[in-house]
Design an enzyme around this catalytic site. Structure first.
Site, PDB file in Angstrom:
ATOM      1  N   GLU A 263      -2.067   1.096   3.806  1.00  0.00           N
ATOM      2  CA  GLU A 263      -0.900   0.055   3.049  1.00  0.00           C
ATOM      3  C   GLU A 263      -1.109  -1.281   3.300  1.00  0.00           C
ATOM      4  O   GLU A 263      -1.355  -1.416   4.400  1.00  0.00           O
ATOM      5  CB  GLU A 263       0.439   0.679   3.323  1.00  0.00           C
ATOM      6  CG  GLU A 263       1.017   1.924   2.824  1.00  0.00           C
ATOM      7  CD  GLU A 263       2.329   2.272   3.237  1.00  0.00           C
ATOM      8  OE1 GLU A 263       3.070   1.100   3.638  1.00  0.00           O
ATOM      9  OE2 GLU A 263       2.857   3.392   3.227  1.00  0.00           O
ATOM     10  N   GLU A 317      10.054  -0.333  -6.564  1.00  0.00           N
ATOM     11  CA  GLU A 317      10.915   0.905  -6.651  1.00  0.00           C
ATOM     12  C   GLU A 317      12.335   0.566  -6.330  1.00  0.00           C
ATOM     13  O   GLU A 317      12.741   0.058  -5.017  1.00  0.00           O
ATOM     14  CB  GLU A 317      10.247   1.739  -5.610  1.00  0.00           C
ATOM     15  CG  GLU A 317       8.939   2.049  -5.544  1.00  0.00           C
ATOM     16  CD  GLU A 317       8.216   2.916  -4.519  1.00  0.00           C
ATOM     17  OE1 GLU A 317       8.402   4.024  -4.134  1.00  0.00           O
ATOM     18  OE2 GLU A 317       7.293   2.271  -3.788  1.00  0.00           O
TER      19      GLU A 317
END
Length: 385
Positions: A263, A317
Site C-alpha cells: 500500500e 471509500e
C-alpha cells in the site's frame, strides 16, 4: 473435478512453476468500504482500460472473484484479521477456506496470492498470536492441493513494526513484535515469500512536518537526505522507507528477502488539520510514483531489486472510519471518473453507459484466447499419453 481443472493442476505443478504473486511493477488495491462504488464487473472494465493487471482485495468476496474470471487480471485475495483465530486453530477450516475461495475459482480467476491478515503486528496484540498459525495452515492446505507453487502467501505490515527508521540503516523491528516477527520471517524465507510493507510518505510527512520537506515526500526536486552509515543518498521518502525495511530484515537475519510495497498513496482531501491532503499533492505523488516505477529500478540499498508497488486505492471509500483523508485516497471517484489526472481516463460520469467497453465482448475475447490455449495443450498432452 473437471477435465480442464485436472489439466490445469497438471500443467501448473510445482515442477513447472515458481510462485510469484506480482508480475510487473504497478498494482492497485481494490477497497470496497463504500456503498456508492461501481460493480465488480465495471471495475474489471475500468482496470483493463487502465492496463492495471495486479490487484489486491482485502477479503474473498465471491462477486469479485466471479467478475475477475476470464479477464487475465491477477488477483491477491485477503483472509481478514477476524478469520485468523479460526483458521489458525483448525487445519480443516483452513483447507475448506482454500477450497471454497481459491480452488473453486481456479484457473479462470487468476488468484496469485493470499494475504493472511493486514497490519496484524505492531498496533494491537488482538490477532498477533494467530498470524503464524493461520499462515502455516493456509500454506499447508495449498500444498496438499498442489497449489503452493501457484498461489503465494504473504501478510502486509505497517511501519508500526519498526523502531528508529531514520536514517534507514538504523531501522530494526520493534521489541513488541520480535517474538512474532522472527518465526514468521523464518517461515516466509523457507517458502520464498516477500516482506510486504504498507508505506505512506503522506502519513510520515503529516506526523513530522517540521522535519520532512514535502517535496521529498512527493518525489519533487529537493536536497534529499543522506544515510551517514551507508553513505547512500535518498531523493525521495518512499525509497528511504523501503530501505529501512531492508535494514530491519538484515538486522533480523533475513537480508535477502524481497520487500514489496502493498500500500502507498496520498489523500486528495482531508480535515482542517490535514492541509497536505489536496488533489494537487495527490496527483503529484501518484503521477511521480508511476514515473518512478516505470524506470524499473530498485532503491539505493537494493538497486537491482526492481520495485513493486500496489497503490492505494481504486476508489474513494465513503464508509471508512477515521479522519476525512481516510475516505479520499482513490485514484477514481465512486462513479469511475478520475479524481485527478495521472494518465488514466476513467469513466465519464455524465455518459458512463456510452463510454464503457462491453464487458461481454472483453470476456468473450479473453476467454476465447485462454480456452484455445488450454484446448491446444490438452490435445497435445493426449497425443503423447
Amino acid at each position: 473435478m473437471t477435465v480442464i481443472k485436472k489439466l490445469f493442476l497438471f500443467l501448473f505443478s510445482p515442477a513447472s512453476v515458481t510462485v510469484q504473486a506480482f508480475t510487473g511493477t504497478y498494482g492497485i488495491n481494490y477497497g470496497r468500504i463504500a456503498n456508492n462504488i461501481l460493480s465488480p464487473d465495471d471495475v474489471v472494465t475500468l482496470l483493463r482500460a487502465a492496463k492495471i493487471k495486479n490487484v489486491r482485495i482485502y477479503d474473498f468476496d465471491h462477486s469479485v472473484l466471479k467478475a475477475f474470471s476470464g479477464t487475465g487480471l491477477e488477483l491477491v485475495v485477503g483472509l481478514p484479521n477476524e478469520n485468523l483465530r479460526d483458521v489458525s486453530a483448525n487445519a480443516d477450516h483452513a483447507m475448506n477456506w482454500v477450497k471454497d475461495n481459491v480452488l473453486a475459482y481456479l484457473p479462470d480467476t487468476h488468484i496469485r496470492g493470499i494475504a493472511i491478515g493486514n497490519e496484524v503486528l505492531g498496533t494491537s496484540d488482538e490477532f498477533s498470536g494467530f498470524l503464524l498459525g493461520a499462515v502455516k495452515n493456509v500454506y499447508n492446505a495449498l500444498d496438499k492441493l498442489k497449489l503452493s507453487h501457484l498461489v503465494q502467501i504473504t501478510t502486509a505490515h505497517s511501519q508500526a513494526v519498526f523502531a528508529d527508521s531514520f536514517p534507514p540503516s538504523s531501522c530494526v523491528f520493534n521489541d513488541n513484535v520480535v517474538q512474532y516477527m522472527k518465526p514468521l520471517l523464518e517461515f516466509f524465507s523457507q517458502i520464498g515469500s516477500p516482506f510486504c510493507l504498507n508505506a505512506y510518505p503522506f502519513l510520515a510527512y503529516m506526523n513530522n512536518k517540521d522535519q520532512i520537506d514535502i517535496n521529498y515526500a512527493l518525489f519533487l526536486p529537493t536536497k534529499g537526505a543522506d544515510d551517514p552509515k551507508t553513505k547512500l543518498h535518498y531523493d525521495n521518502l518512499l525509497d528511504a522507507q523501503i530501505d529501512a525495511a531492508y535494514a530491519a530484515l538484515e538486522d533480523a537475519g533475513y537480508g535477502k528477502m524481497e520487500v514489496i510495497v502493498t500500500e502507498t498513496g496520498w489523500a486528495s482531501h482531508g480535515d482542517e488539520n490535514e492541509a497536505a491532503a489536496t488533489a494537487n499533492n495527490a496527483r503529484t505523488y501518484n503521477y511521480n510514483l508511476r514515473k518512478r516505477l516505470a524506470k524499473m529500478k530498485g532503491t539505493p540499498l537494493r538497486p537491482k531489486s526492481v520495485l513493486k508497488v500496489y497503490v492505494f486505492a481504486i476508489f474513494n471509500e465513503n464508509l471508512k472510519p477515521g479522519p476525512t483523508s481516510e475516505r479520499n485516497f482513490g485514484l477514481f471517484k465512486p462513479d469511475g471518473s478520475i479524481s485527478y489526472d495521472i494518465g488514466f481516463h476513467g469513466f465519464k460520469s455524465s455518459s458512463a453507459d456510452s463510454s464503457l467497453l462491453s464487458l461481454k465482448e472483453i470476456r468473450a475475447s479473453s476467454w476465447s484466447g485462454s480456452y484455445s490455449i488450454i484446448l491446444t495443450m490438452a490435445t497435445a498432452l493426449l497425443l503423447v499419453l
